[in-house]
Design a protein around this motif. Structure first.
Motif, PDB file in Angstrom:
ATOM      1  N   GLU A  18    -105.322 -46.166 -15.765  1.00 41.43           N
ATOM      2  CA  GLU A  18    -105.092 -44.858 -15.739  1.00 41.43           C
ATOM      3  C   GLU A  18    -103.324 -44.631 -15.938  1.00 41.43           C
ATOM      4  O   GLU A  18    -102.971 -43.529 -16.676  1.00 41.43           O
ATOM      5  CB  GLU A  18    -105.116 -44.263 -14.314  1.00 41.43           C
ATOM      6  N   GLY A  19    -102.667 -45.502 -15.214  1.00 43.45           N
ATOM      7  CA  GLY A  19    -101.291 -45.464 -15.605  1.00 43.45           C
ATOM      8  C   GLY A  19    -100.754 -45.583 -17.028  1.00 43.45           C
ATOM      9  O   GLY A  19     -99.874 -45.210 -17.627  1.00 43.45           O
ATOM     10  N   LEU A  20    -101.659 -46.514 -17.612  1.00 43.51           N
ATOM     11  CA  LEU A  20    -101.201 -47.156 -19.059  1.00 43.51           C
ATOM     12  C   LEU A  20    -101.754 -45.958 -19.966  1.00 43.51           C
ATOM     13  O   LEU A  20    -101.017 -46.009 -21.036  1.00 43.51           O
ATOM     14  CB  LEU A  20    -101.867 -48.097 -19.424  1.00 43.51           C
ATOM     15  N   LYS A  21    -102.584 -44.858 -19.508  1.00 38.68           N
ATOM     16  CA  LYS A  21    -102.951 -43.779 -20.613  1.00 38.68           C
ATOM     17  C   LYS A  21    -101.894 -42.652 -20.675  1.00 38.68           C
ATOM     18  O   LYS A  21    -101.761 -41.946 -21.450  1.00 38.68           O
ATOM     19  CB  LYS A  21    -104.131 -43.279 -19.970  1.00 38.68           C
ATOM     20  N   ARG A  22    -100.608 -42.714 -19.492  1.00 39.82           N
ATOM     21  CA  ARG A  22     -99.700 -42.032 -19.549  1.00 39.82           C
ATOM     22  C   ARG A  22     -98.821 -42.149 -20.864  1.00 39.82           C
ATOM     23  O   ARG A  22     -98.190 -43.464 -21.138  1.00 39.82           O
ATOM     24  CB  ARG A  22     -99.098 -41.730 -18.418  1.00 39.82           C
ATOM     25  N   THR A  23     -97.941 -41.086 -21.122  1.00 44.26           N
ATOM     26  CA  THR A  23     -97.153 -41.029 -22.298  1.00 44.26           C
ATOM     27  C   THR A  23     -95.893 -41.578 -21.727  1.00 44.26           C
ATOM     28  O   THR A  23     -95.520 -41.525 -20.359  1.00 44.26           O
ATOM     29  CB  THR A  23     -96.774 -39.935 -22.923  1.00 44.26           C
ATOM     30  N   TYR A  24     -94.975 -41.952 -22.327  1.00 42.46           N
ATOM     31  CA  TYR A  24     -93.569 -42.710 -22.012  1.00 42.46           C
ATOM     32  C   TYR A  24     -92.996 -41.178 -21.256  1.00 42.46           C
ATOM     33  O   TYR A  24     -92.132 -41.414 -20.450  1.00 42.46           O
ATOM     34  CB  TYR A  24     -92.740 -43.054 -23.079  1.00 42.46           C
ATOM     35  N   LYS A  25     -93.172 -39.983 -21.715  1.00 41.36           N
ATOM     36  CA  LYS A  25     -92.372 -38.925 -21.127  1.00 41.36           C
ATOM     37  C   LYS A  25     -92.988 -38.633 -19.760  1.00 41.36           C
ATOM     38  O   LYS A  25     -92.176 -38.155 -18.843  1.00 41.36           O
ATOM     39  CB  LYS A  25     -92.627 -37.660 -22.117  1.00 41.36           C
ATOM     40  N   GLU A  26     -94.262 -38.704 -19.611  1.00 42.09           N
ATOM     41  CA  GLU A  26     -94.828 -38.228 -18.267  1.00 42.09           C
ATOM     42  C   GLU A  26     -94.344 -39.631 -17.394  1.00 42.09           C
ATOM     43  O   GLU A  26     -93.944 -39.202 -16.354  1.00 42.09           O
ATOM     44  CB  GLU A  26     -96.306 -38.352 -18.365  1.00 42.09           C
ATOM     45  N   ARG A  27     -94.248 -40.695 -17.932  1.00 39.18           N
ATOM     46  CA  ARG A  27     -93.909 -42.044 -16.979  1.00 39.18           C
ATOM     47  C   ARG A  27     -92.293 -41.629 -16.601  1.00 39.18           C
ATOM     48  O   ARG A  27     -91.910 -41.739 -15.336  1.00 39.18           O
ATOM     49  CB  ARG A  27     -93.763 -43.246 -17.691  1.00 39.18           C
ATOM     50  N   PHE A  28     -91.526 -41.370 -17.415  1.00 33.69           N
ATOM     51  CA  PHE A  28     -90.124 -40.763 -17.238  1.00 33.69           C
ATOM     52  C   PHE A  28     -90.117 -39.795 -16.286  1.00 33.69           C
ATOM     53  O   PHE A  28     -89.274 -39.958 -15.052  1.00 33.69           O
ATOM     54  CB  PHE A  28     -89.410 -40.369 -18.682  1.00 33.69           C
ATOM     55  N   GLN A  29     -90.720 -38.659 -16.433  1.00 34.16           N
ATOM     56  CA  GLN A  29     -90.823 -37.322 -15.640  1.00 34.16           C
ATOM     57  C   GLN A  29     -91.073 -37.987 -14.161  1.00 34.16           C
ATOM     58  O   GLN A  29     -90.440 -37.627 -12.928  1.00 34.16           O
ATOM     59  CB  GLN A  29     -91.498 -36.322 -16.121  1.00 34.16           C
ATOM     60  N   THR A  31     -91.175 -40.844 -12.665  1.00 34.78           N
ATOM     61  CA  THR A  31     -89.960 -41.902 -12.173  1.00 34.78           C
ATOM     62  C   THR A  31     -88.671 -40.854 -11.716  1.00 34.78           C
ATOM     63  O   THR A  31     -88.319 -41.432 -10.734  1.00 34.78           O
ATOM     64  CB  THR A  31     -89.511 -42.891 -13.208  1.00 34.78           C
ATOM     65  N   THR A  32     -88.175 -40.187 -12.749  1.00 34.93           N
ATOM     66  CA  THR A  32     -87.365 -39.299 -12.104  1.00 34.93           C
ATOM     67  C   THR A  32     -87.486 -38.418 -10.962  1.00 34.93           C
ATOM     68  O   THR A  32     -86.595 -38.293 -10.039  1.00 34.93           O
ATOM     69  CB  THR A  32     -86.704 -38.446 -13.376  1.00 34.93           C
ATOM     70  N   ARG A  33     -88.785 -37.845 -10.794  1.00 34.31           N
ATOM     71  CA  ARG A  33     -89.045 -37.246  -9.437  1.00 34.31           C
ATOM     72  C   ARG A  33     -88.968 -38.068  -8.435  1.00 34.31           C
ATOM     73  O   ARG A  33     -88.511 -37.636  -7.345  1.00 34.31           O
ATOM     74  CB  ARG A  33     -90.534 -36.630  -9.826  1.00 34.31           C
ATOM     75  N   LEU A  34     -89.556 -39.348  -8.502  1.00 33.40           N
ATOM     76  CA  LEU A  34     -89.529 -40.310  -7.323  1.00 33.40           C
ATOM     77  C   LEU A  34     -88.032 -40.683  -7.003  1.00 33.40           C
ATOM     78  O   LEU A  34     -87.715 -40.922  -5.903  1.00 33.40           O
ATOM     79  CB  LEU A  34     -90.468 -41.383  -7.782  1.00 33.40           C
TER      80      LEU A  34
END
Length: 54
Positions: A18-29, A31-34
């Motif tokens: 599920e995590g690999l399906k996310r785009t780089y932008k979603e991952r970045f957002q 990560t910055t939120r956390l």
């Protein structure tokens, strides 16, 4: 016990896929939120005021 380990590993694999399906932008957002949450919590302090009854 063995089945519980197997079910847990299947759940882990599902989350990874599920995590690999996310785009780089979603991952970045995410990560910055956390990171912001972690920074806020590291600066936070808990103050205790004794209860004063009237």
């Amino acid at each position: 016990m063995e089945k519980a380990k197997q079910v847990f590993s299947e759940a882990e694999i599902r989350l990874l896929k599920e995590g690999l399906k996310r785009t780089y932008k979603e991952r970045f957002q995410m990560t910055t939120r956390l990171y912001k949450i972690q920074q806020t919590l590291s600066k936070a302090s808990i103050l205790h005021k004794p209860f004063i009854s009237k």
